[in-house]
Design an enzyme around this catalytic site. Structure first.
Site, PDB file in Angstrom:
ATOM      1  N   GLU A 121       0.835  -1.200   0.000  1.00  0.00           N
ATOM      2  CA  GLU A 121       0.000   0.000   0.000  1.00  0.00           C
ATOM      3  C   GLU A 121       0.865   1.243   0.000  1.00  0.00           C
ATOM      4  O   GLU A 121       1.980   1.234   0.503  1.00  0.00           O
ATOM      5  CB  GLU A 121      -0.879   0.008   1.259  1.00  0.00           C
ATOM      6  CG  GLU A 121      -1.998  -1.000   1.147  1.00  0.00           C
ATOM      7  CD  GLU A 121      -2.747  -1.179   2.453  1.00  0.00           C
ATOM      8  OE1 GLU A 121      -3.967  -1.222   2.419  1.00  0.00           O
ATOM      9  OE2 GLU A 121      -2.097  -1.287   3.498  1.00  0.00           O
ATOM     10  N   CYS A 128       3.656   8.476   0.823  1.00  0.00           N
ATOM     11  CA  CYS A 128       4.243   7.510   1.761  1.00  0.00           C
ATOM     12  C   CYS A 128       4.303   6.167   1.042  1.00  0.00           C
ATOM     13  O   CYS A 128       3.270   5.663   0.604  1.00  0.00           O
ATOM     14  CB  CYS A 128       3.347   7.454   2.997  1.00  0.00           C
ATOM     15  SG  CYS A 128       3.736   6.112   4.107  1.00  0.00           S
ATOM     16  N   CYS A 184       6.861  -7.280   7.002  1.00  0.00           N
ATOM     17  CA  CYS A 184       8.072  -6.812   7.694  1.00  0.00           C
ATOM     18  C   CYS A 184       8.543  -7.888   8.656  1.00  0.00           C
ATOM     19  O   CYS A 184       7.734  -8.529   9.322  1.00  0.00           O
ATOM     20  CB  CYS A 184       7.777  -5.517   8.462  1.00  0.00           C
ATOM     21  SG  CYS A 184       9.251  -4.846   9.273  1.00  0.00           S
ATOM     22  N   CYS A 221       7.321  -5.569  15.190  1.00  0.00           N
ATOM     23  CA  CYS A 221       6.955  -4.693  16.308  1.00  0.00           C
ATOM     24  C   CYS A 221       5.548  -5.073  16.763  1.00  0.00           C
ATOM     25  O   CYS A 221       4.667  -5.298  15.930  1.00  0.00           O
ATOM     26  CB  CYS A 221       7.031  -3.223  15.903  1.00  0.00           C
ATOM     27  SG  CYS A 221       8.687  -2.749  15.379  1.00  0.00           S
ATOM     28  N   CYS A 248       2.308  -3.060  15.413  1.00  0.00           N
ATOM     29  CA  CYS A 248       2.235  -2.617  14.011  1.00  0.00           C
ATOM     30  C   CYS A 248       1.560  -3.654  13.112  1.00  0.00           C
ATOM     31  O   CYS A 248       1.891  -4.837  13.166  1.00  0.00           O
ATOM     32  CB  CYS A 248       3.661  -2.346  13.524  1.00  0.00           C
ATOM     33  SG  CYS A 248       3.781  -2.047  11.760  1.00  0.00           S
ATOM     34  N   GLU A 306      10.650  -2.375   6.509  1.00  0.00           N
ATOM     35  CA  GLU A 306      11.766  -1.656   7.123  1.00  0.00           C
ATOM     36  C   GLU A 306      12.754  -1.299   6.005  1.00  0.00           C
ATOM     37  O   GLU A 306      13.474  -2.166   5.507  1.00  0.00           O
ATOM     38  CB  GLU A 306      12.402  -2.560   8.191  1.00  0.00           C
ATOM     39  CG  GLU A 306      13.754  -2.120   8.686  1.00  0.00           C
ATOM     40  CD  GLU A 306      13.812  -0.695   9.220  1.00  0.00           C
ATOM     41  OE1 GLU A 306      12.904  -0.269   9.936  1.00  0.00           O
ATOM     42  OE2 GLU A 306      14.785   0.000   8.885  1.00  0.00           O
ATOM     43  N   SER A 353      12.369   6.236   7.270  1.00  0.00           N
ATOM     44  CA  SER A 353      12.019   5.927   8.656  1.00  0.00           C
ATOM     45  C   SER A 353      12.532   4.531   8.996  1.00  0.00           C
ATOM     46  O   SER A 353      12.305   3.584   8.254  1.00  0.00           O
ATOM     47  CB  SER A 353      10.494   5.989   8.810  1.00  0.00           C
ATOM     48  OG  SER A 353      10.115   5.645  10.116  1.00  0.00           O
ATOM     49  N   SER A 359      12.112   5.351  14.641  1.00  0.00           N
ATOM     50  CA  SER A 359      10.972   4.922  15.451  1.00  0.00           C
ATOM     51  C   SER A 359      11.505   4.476  16.797  1.00  0.00           C
ATOM     52  O   SER A 359      11.977   3.358  16.937  1.00  0.00           O
ATOM     53  CB  SER A 359      10.254   3.765  14.752  1.00  0.00           C
ATOM     54  OG  SER A 359       9.801   4.202  13.499  1.00  0.00           O
ATOM     55  N   LEU A 360      11.464   5.372  17.761  1.00  0.00           N
ATOM     56  CA  LEU A 360      12.068   5.066  19.065  1.00  0.00           C
ATOM     57  C   LEU A 360      11.052   4.364  19.968  1.00  0.00           C
ATOM     58  O   LEU A 360      11.284   3.259  20.426  1.00  0.00           O
ATOM     59  CB  LEU A 360      12.594   6.354  19.703  1.00  0.00           C
ATOM     60  CG  LEU A 360      13.652   6.146  20.769  1.00  0.00           C
ATOM     61  CD1 LEU A 360      14.915   5.548  20.190  1.00  0.00           C
ATOM     62  CD2 LEU A 360      13.983   7.459  21.475  1.00  0.00           C
ATOM     63  N   ASN A 405      -2.463   4.491  16.756  1.00  0.00           N
ATOM     64  CA  ASN A 405      -3.632   4.186  15.918  1.00  0.00           C
ATOM     65  C   ASN A 405      -4.015   2.731  16.152  1.00  0.00           C
ATOM     66  O   ASN A 405      -3.227   1.846  15.839  1.00  0.00           O
ATOM     67  CB  ASN A 405      -3.291   4.341  14.430  1.00  0.00           C
ATOM     68  CG  ASN A 405      -2.997   5.773  14.066  1.00  0.00           C
ATOM     69  OD1 ASN A 405      -3.740   6.669  14.397  1.00  0.00           O
ATOM     70  ND2 ASN A 405      -1.864   5.985  13.405  1.00  0.00           N
ATOM     71  N   CYS A 464      -0.014   5.648   9.817  1.00  0.00           N
ATOM     72  CA  CYS A 464       1.185   4.847  10.062  1.00  0.00           C
ATOM     73  C   CYS A 464       0.834   3.584  10.820  1.00  0.00           C
ATOM     74  O   CYS A 464       0.107   3.620  11.793  1.00  0.00           O
ATOM     75  CB  CYS A 464       2.168   5.628  10.927  1.00  0.00           C
ATOM     76  SG  CYS A 464       3.019   6.868  10.009  1.00  0.00           S
TER      77      CYS A 464
HETATM   78  N1  SAH Z   1       9.779   0.202   9.430  1.00  0.00           N
HETATM   79  C1  SAH Z   1       9.940   1.589   9.509  1.00  0.00           C
HETATM   80  C2  SAH Z   1       9.006   2.371   8.592  1.00  0.00           C
HETATM   81  C3  SAH Z   1       7.585   1.909   8.501  1.00  0.00           C
HETATM   82  S1  SAH Z   1       6.563   2.119   9.919  1.00  0.00           S
HETATM   83  C4  SAH Z   1       9.829   2.065  10.931  1.00  0.00           C
HETATM   84  O1  SAH Z   1       9.442   1.284  11.789  1.00  0.00           O
HETATM   85  O2  SAH Z   1      10.188   3.207  11.193  1.00  0.00           O
HETATM   86  C5  SAH Z   1       6.230   3.863   9.898  1.00  0.00           C
HETATM   87  C6  SAH Z   1       5.917   4.419  11.287  1.00  0.00           C
HETATM   88  O3  SAH Z   1       4.632   3.981  11.759  1.00  0.00           O
HETATM   89  C7  SAH Z   1       6.902   3.980  12.366  1.00  0.00           C
HETATM   90  O4  SAH Z   1       7.261   5.075  13.165  1.00  0.00           O
HETATM   91  C8  SAH Z   1       6.066   2.994  13.143  1.00  0.00           C
HETATM   92  O5  SAH Z   1       6.577   2.767  14.404  1.00  0.00           O
HETATM   93  C9  SAH Z   1       4.731   3.655  13.122  1.00  0.00           C
HETATM   94  N2  SAH Z   1       3.620   2.799  13.540  1.00  0.00           N
HETATM   95  C10 SAH Z   1       3.506   1.470  13.399  1.00  0.00           C
HETATM   96  N3  SAH Z   1       2.315   1.044  13.886  1.00  0.00           N
HETATM   97  C11 SAH Z   1       1.669   2.149  14.329  1.00  0.00           C
HETATM   98  C12 SAH Z   1       0.392   2.371  14.922  1.00  0.00           C
HETATM   99  N4  SAH Z   1      -0.461   1.381  15.093  1.00  0.00           N
HETATM  100  N5  SAH Z   1       0.066   3.638  15.258  1.00  0.00           N
HETATM  101  C13 SAH Z   1       0.910   4.672  15.011  1.00  0.00           C
HETATM  102  N6  SAH Z   1       2.104   4.529  14.446  1.00  0.00           N
HETATM  103  C14 SAH Z   1       2.496   3.274  14.114  1.00  0.00           C
HETATM  104 FE1  SF4 Z   2       8.323  -3.236  10.637  1.00  0.00          FE
HETATM  105 FE2  SF4 Z   2       8.344  -0.591  11.108  1.00  0.00          FE
HETATM  106 FE3  SF4 Z   2       6.134  -2.060  11.569  1.00  0.00          FE
HETATM  107 FE4  SF4 Z   2       8.246  -2.361  13.146  1.00  0.00          FE
HETATM  108  S1  SF4 Z   2       7.002  -0.488  12.905  1.00  0.00           S
HETATM  109  S2  SF4 Z   2       7.011  -4.027  12.255  1.00  0.00           S
HETATM  110  S3  SF4 Z   2       9.906  -2.105  11.700  1.00  0.00           S
HETATM  111  S4  SF4 Z   2       7.081  -1.681   9.594  1.00  0.00           S
END
Ligand code: SAH
Ligand code: SF4
Length: 345
Positions: A88, A109, A116, A120, A123, A164, A195, A218-219, A294, A337
């Site tokens: 997407e 985006c 991935c 995480c 996510c 990622e 990111s 993404s900390l 979210n 995101c």
């Molecule tokens: N893998 C990379 C880029 C894709 S994720 C990364 O992790 O940075 C893009 C952003 O969306 C990241 O900051 C991720 O942590 C955030 N994200 C993932 N799930 C989310 C959610 N449910 N609500 C808000 N942000 C989220």
């Molecule tokens: Fe992958 Fe980024 Fe989602 Fe973590 S937040 S599972 S690194 S897409």
């Protein structure tokens, strides 16, 4: 053929017996400037050459198969790759006056992988694991497809879709070189944000590439225990490795690093985390982007109350950290995101 440089276009034509230099320019113009996705559109090329190109190459590594528009105008585009996999991308218009300049209106985006591997816990993209990485032409193909959908070019590009990006550096770097090349898409690196969840070797390779792109990290946790609870990647590259790598990045980059921090109720929204996050931001001279979580169907995490989000934000501001608190656009169509996943909408 979208991943070809001008030199590669020239050798592809030479292999077909076409050695005139202006043919390379014509072909490059059709692909890069006019965004042609079918060789038949290239009316100034001889029909036999068009047919031979079409038999060997494709200009359409993916096609948009579904579209959804949110109330605010954010558009989610579902793309089917040639092997049937789905990714997407999201087109985000800036609200009038939001960016302050008329010239930076449309952000795209894009995804870097199907699924991935980093898993995480919060996510949607991580839920199904990694299917495969996108190749260079699929990464670039998203921009072309989005340009056709939008009828205009992108002002900003963010790698915040599925996957990622720094786990796919082999395809990401050639894509970035073409995207930023003035002869090709010509998007300025300072309008491109990568990111990452903290892939240290990938970060080093991106730094070595010398491409002056922006970096978002993404900390989501200011200590190893909080981070490891929600991000398995932290066990592989804990803060003790990630933070020095970011310090190195910062030494060779002109731009401020952005620390992304999603706020999840009861997990990382405590005042102690705000304080430690401020310490990290201070050390890196980074800015912080707070994103209230979210919700993802099937996952147990919750978004903190509005007042809890504000308290966290204020704690950072009190420490003079440039911090934004933003509610994501497109959450109503699962385009925010982390809401992207490998399924039909
Ligand atoms: N893998 C990379 C880029 C894709 S994720 C990364 O992790 O940075 C893009 C952003 O969306 C990241 O900051 C991720 O942590 C955030 N994200 C993932 N799930 C989310 C959610 N449910 N609500 C808000 N942000 C989220
Ligand atoms: Fe992958 Fe980024 Fe989602 Fe973590 S937040 S599972 S690194 S897409």
């Amino acid at each position: 053929m979208l991943s070809f440089s001008q030199e590669q276009l020239a050798s592809a034509l030479a292999e077909l017996g076409e050695t005139k230099a202006y043919r390379v320019t014509q072909l490059a113009d059709w692909i890069w400037k006019k965004g042609a996705d079918d060789f038949e559109q290239m009316t100034n090329l001889p029909p036999a050459l068009r047919r031979e190109l079409a038999a060997r190459y494709t200009l359409r590594p993916l096609s948009v198969v579904e579209r959804r528009t949110s109330a605010g105008g954010t558009r989610k585009l579902l793309c089917r790759l040639q092997d049937g996999e789905l990714v997407e991308m999201v087109l985000i218009p800036a609200a009038p006056g939001e960016t302050g300049t008329r010239s930076r209106r449309l952000t795209l985006c894009i995804s870097s992988q199907v699924g991935c591997a980093f898993g995480c816990k919060f996510c949607a993209s991580g839920l199904l694991g990694l299917k495969r990485s996108l190749d260079t032409s699929e990464i670039i193909g998203q921009i072309f497809a989005a340009r056709r959908e939008a009828g205009e070019s992108m002002d900003n590009l963010v790698f915040m879709g599925m996957g990622e990006p720094l786990a796919n550096v082999d395809n990401l770097l050639p894509a970035l070189r073409l995207i930023t090349d003035a002869r090709h898409l010509g998007i300025s690196p300072r309008h491109i944000t990568i990111s990452t969840s903290g892939n240290v070797p990938g970060l080093k390779r991106l730094a070595q590439s010398g491409l002056p792109v922006r970096l978002a990290v993404s900390l989501h946790g200011a200590t190893d225990d909080v981070r490891s609870r929600i991000m398995p990647v932290n066990k592989r590259w804990p803060l003790g490795e990630l933070l020095p790598a970011l310090k190195e990045w910062q030494a060779c980059s002109k731009h401020m690093i952005t620390l992304e921090y999603i706020l999840i109720a009861g997990v990382n929204d405590m005042p102690t985390q705000a304080d430690l996050l401020a310490d990290i931001a201070q050390r890196l001279r980074a800015k912080v982007n707070l994103i209230p979580y979210n919700p993802v169907p099937g996952l147990e995490w919750r978004r903190p109350t509005e007042s809890a989000c504000h308290a966290f934000w204020k704690a950072l501001l009190a420490r003079h950290i440039p911090t934004t608190l933003r509610y994501e656009k497109g959450a109503d169509i699962d385009a925010a995101c982390g809401q992207l996943r490998r399924r039909m909408m």
